[in-house]
Design a protein around this motif. Structure first.
Motif, mmCIF file in Angstrom:
data_model
loop_
_atom_site.group_PDB
_atom_site.id
_atom_site.type_symbol
_atom_site.label_atom_id
_atom_site.label_comp_id
_atom_site.label_asym_id
_atom_site.label_seq_id
_atom_site.Cartn_x
_atom_site.Cartn_y
_atom_site.Cartn_z
ATOM 1 N N THR A 56 -13.948 55.310 98.496
ATOM 2 C CA THR A 56 -13.156 55.025 99.694
ATOM 3 C C THR A 56 -13.697 53.441 100.313
ATOM 4 N N CYS A 57 -13.070 53.208 101.148
ATOM 5 C CA CYS A 57 -13.290 52.050 102.291
ATOM 6 C C CYS A 57 -12.683 52.122 103.522
ATOM 7 N N ALA A 58 -13.290 52.118 104.872
ATOM 8 C CA ALA A 58 -12.705 52.384 105.863
ATOM 9 C C ALA A 58 -11.873 51.239 106.371
ATOM 10 N N LEU A 59 -10.645 51.363 107.072
ATOM 11 C CA LEU A 59 -9.698 50.322 107.616
ATOM 12 C C LEU A 59 -8.820 51.094 108.572
ATOM 13 N N GLY A 60 -9.308 50.758 109.927
ATOM 14 C CA GLY A 60 -8.344 51.300 110.830
ATOM 15 C C GLY A 60 -7.003 51.302 110.757
ATOM 16 N N ASP A 61 -5.891 52.167 110.741
ATOM 17 C CA ASP A 61 -4.624 51.951 110.472
ATOM 18 C C ASP A 61 -4.229 51.203 109.378
ATOM 19 N N GLY A 62 -5.056 51.278 108.320
ATOM 20 C CA GLY A 62 -4.859 50.292 107.167
ATOM 21 C C GLY A 62 -3.754 51.231 105.970
ATOM 22 N N CYS A 63 -2.655 50.478 105.975
ATOM 23 C CA CYS A 63 -1.444 51.016 105.073
ATOM 24 C C CYS A 63 -1.268 50.169 103.874
ATOM 25 N N GLY A 64 -0.949 48.899 104.323
ATOM 26 C CA GLY A 64 -0.214 48.158 103.171
ATOM 27 C C GLY A 64 -1.398 47.720 102.256
ATOM 28 N N ALA B 134 -9.351 44.992 90.216
ATOM 29 C CA ALA B 134 -10.280 45.860 91.142
ATOM 30 C C ALA B 134 -10.263 45.403 92.662
ATOM 31 N N SER B 135 -9.412 44.477 92.807
ATOM 32 C CA SER B 135 -9.393 43.772 94.144
ATOM 33 C C SER B 135 -7.908 43.958 94.550
ATOM 34 N N PHE B 136 -7.797 44.235 96.129
ATOM 35 C CA PHE B 136 -6.470 44.285 96.720
ATOM 36 C C PHE B 136 -6.504 43.701 98.037
ATOM 37 N N LEU B 137 -5.326 43.260 98.498
ATOM 38 C CA LEU B 137 -5.029 42.770 99.855
ATOM 39 C C LEU B 137 -4.724 44.135 100.550
ATOM 40 N N LEU B 138 -5.446 44.135 101.663
ATOM 41 C CA LEU B 138 -5.344 45.450 102.622
ATOM 42 C C LEU B 138 -4.918 44.992 103.937
ATOM 43 N N THR B 139 -3.624 45.686 104.569
ATOM 44 C CA THR B 139 -3.373 45.165 105.752
ATOM 45 C C THR B 139 -3.184 46.378 106.917
ATOM 46 N N SER B 140 -3.352 46.092 108.164
ATOM 47 C CA SER B 140 -3.249 47.323 109.129
ATOM 48 C C SER B 140 -2.604 46.926 110.122
ATOM 49 N N GLY B 141 -2.112 48.191 110.689
ATOM 50 C CA GLY B 141 -1.154 47.926 111.979
ATOM 51 C C GLY B 141 -1.974 47.482 113.133
ATOM 52 N N ASP B 142 -3.121 47.381 113.275
ATOM 53 C CA ASP B 142 -4.115 46.894 114.223
ATOM 54 C C ASP B 142 -4.233 45.099 114.119
ATOM 55 N N GLY B 143 -3.602 44.873 113.049
ATOM 56 C CA GLY B 143 -3.570 43.455 112.922
ATOM 57 C C GLY B 143 -4.641 42.808 111.820
ATOM 58 N N SER B 144 -5.123 43.656 111.326
ATOM 59 C CA SER B 144 -6.431 43.142 110.289
ATOM 60 C C SER B 144 -5.515 42.905 108.915
ATOM 61 N N GLY C 293 -10.698 43.609 99.562
ATOM 62 C CA GLY C 293 -11.464 44.606 98.977
ATOM 63 C C GLY C 293 -11.252 45.447 97.979
ATOM 64 N N GLY C 294 -12.294 46.362 97.578
ATOM 65 C CA GLY C 294 -11.658 47.459 96.692
ATOM 66 C C GLY C 294 -12.844 48.731 96.754
ATOM 67 N N ALA C 295 -13.178 49.404 95.817
ATOM 68 C CA ALA C 295 -13.910 50.591 95.971
ATOM 69 C C ALA C 295 -15.482 50.139 96.495
ATOM 70 N N ASP C 296 -15.694 49.325 96.007
ATOM 71 C CA ASP C 296 -17.244 48.765 96.696
ATOM 72 C C ASP C 296 -17.181 48.241 98.031
ATOM 73 N N GLY C 297 -16.029 48.150 98.779
ATOM 74 C CA GLY C 297 -15.923 47.878 100.294
ATOM 75 C C GLY C 297 -15.180 46.611 100.617
ATOM 76 N N ILE C 298 -15.020 46.413 101.859
ATOM 77 C CA ILE C 298 -14.062 45.021 101.959
ATOM 78 C C ILE C 298 -15.124 43.719 101.995
ATOM 79 N N VAL C 299 -14.532 42.974 101.315
ATOM 80 C CA VAL C 299 -15.063 41.672 101.040
ATOM 81 C C VAL C 299 -14.962 40.661 102.248
ATOM 82 N N ALA C 300 -13.865 40.642 102.530
ATOM 83 C CA ALA C 300 -13.305 39.595 103.656
ATOM 84 C C ALA C 300 -12.467 40.292 104.523
ATOM 85 N N ARG C 301 -12.453 40.040 105.871
ATOM 86 C CA ARG C 301 -11.563 40.461 106.720
ATOM 87 C C ARG C 301 -11.260 39.258 107.886
ATOM 88 N N THR C 302 -9.928 39.265 108.154
ATOM 89 C CA THR C 302 -9.391 38.248 109.205
ATOM 90 C C THR C 302 -8.520 38.957 110.373
#
Length: 369
Positions: free
Chosen positions: A316-324, A332-342, A346-355
């Motif tokens: 797993t990797c952590a992302l507050g209110d992460g759903c999309g 093995a790479s995904f876009l992750l979107t969050s209700g908090d604006g993030s 990233g992937g199973a090894d963790g988040i690579v970049a965040r804005t």
């Protein structure tokens, strides 16, 4: 002065050579290095809802304001346009052309509402939408002509209650539908009316004829495990995520796997993670290879990752209110979107970049290009 002129001339020649080389690169190669484009629904700090086509370098490429909250996005084959759907129990849909033409709005019948998901036929001519025939307490699949302003031209049975998500298998004709099993009515807002006897199911439908091809139900003791979202991974393996409507103290497995002709398999995460999911999976998608699936747990602030062939957790990797979730072009790479604006990758090894953005991203996202 002479030295400066020589440097300027050299710089100019190098620049021209670079420009010529860039112009000679095949368009397909250049496209491979272009920023990936995604689409998703969202809300800004003023409470205005919208859906947008965007990339992580330039931001919005095109957006459309929505009358209320959106849910998922469907991409028309051929890349002509993308469609945003209203969140249950909304009734609007909007098709947004890639070439800048005006959006095309459509709606459900007066006695129907959308569940927020849809899929195009393989040739892009028809759009199929999951809908609630709430007067009869049954799910249906609406059929719309994408070439005629999304006019509704038919309807198929959903073979269950609360058809939420759907997708096409590789044959381009068989649709798999996640029936959540929960009875709702728009007059009762988002109240769930049949939790004691709900019957979720996974069904396969011949999308051209509307015939039922296969139906699978969960074990009786899991009848309150609502099947909500799914993705078709490699070898037509359907991976689905569930939301539990039984006692909070229960910690049932939430991630399921199925291939046609086989039994459903629903698996827990490792013991240290299962409780943290808060009995809720929000979105499910496969990576570019189809070998790895990501499933979000926004109430737990976690993204889980799964090996499709081995049917095991990768972490797993952590992302507050992460759903999309959306695949990128890399395995093995995904876009992750969050209700908090993030917005993150990233992937199973963790988040690579965040804005951070000024938007609260909704439940789903898709890769457009």
């Amino acid at each position: 002065m002479e030295t400066d002129m020589q440097l300027d001339r050299r710089t100019l020649l190098v620049s021209l050579a670079g420009a010529t080389a860039a112009l000679s690169v095949p368009q397909s190669v250049a496209a491979a290095f272009a920023p990936e484009r995604f689409a998703a629904a969202r809300k800004d700090d003023r409470g205005t809802y919208s859906a947008a086509l965007f990339d992580l370098e330039r931001g919005d490429l095109r957006s459309v304001e929505l009358p209320s909250r959106g849910h998922d996005i469907a991409l028309r084959p051929g890349g002509k346009e993308w469609v945003a759907f209203a969140r249950r129990p909304g009734r609007f849909g909007v098709a947004v052309p890639m070439d800048g033409r005006e959006p095309v709005w459509f709606s459900s019948k007066p006695d129907r509402h959308f569940f927020g998901h849809g899929v195009f036929s393989a040739d892009g001519r028809l759009l199929y939408t999951t809908e609630n025939d709430y007067g009869r307490g049954r799910g249906v699949i609406g059929v719309r002509d994408a070439s005629a302003g999304y006019k509704q031209i038919g309807e198929h049975a959903g073979y269950g209650v609360g058809p939420h998500d759907l997708a096409l298998l590789s044959d381009g004709r068989t649709a798999v539908v996640a029936n959540g099993g929960i009875l709702t009515h728009p007059d009762r807002k988002r109240e769930e009316l049949n939790l004691a006897d709900m019957q979720p199911s996974l069904v396969y439908v011949d999308i051209e004829s509307g015939d039922l091809v296969e139906e699978r139900r969960l074990a009786p003791e899991l009848h309150q495990l609502s099947i909500r979202h799914l993705t078709v991974a490699q070898n037509d393996t359907v991976v689905f995520g569930c939301q539990y409507r039984g006692p909070e103290r229960d910690l049932p497995p939430l991630i399921g796997f199925h291939r046609r002709g086989e039994e459903l398999v629903v698996l827990p995460t490792p013991d240290t993670t299962q409780a943290a999911l808060n009995n809720y999976i929000g979105s499910v998608t496969a990576d570019a290879s189809g070998a790895i699936v990501a499933a979000s747990a926004p109430k737990g602030g976690l993204i889980t990752y799964w090996d499709v062939t081995a049917r095991r957790s990768l972490g797993t990797c952590a992302l507050g209110d992460g759903c999309g979730l959306a695949p990128t072009h890399r395995s093995a790479s995904f876009l992750l979107t969050s209700g908090d604006g993030s917005l993150a990758t990233g992937g199973a090894d963790g988040i690579v970049a965040r804005t951070s953005s000024r938007y609260h991203w909704d439940n789903h996202a898709i890769l457009v290009r």
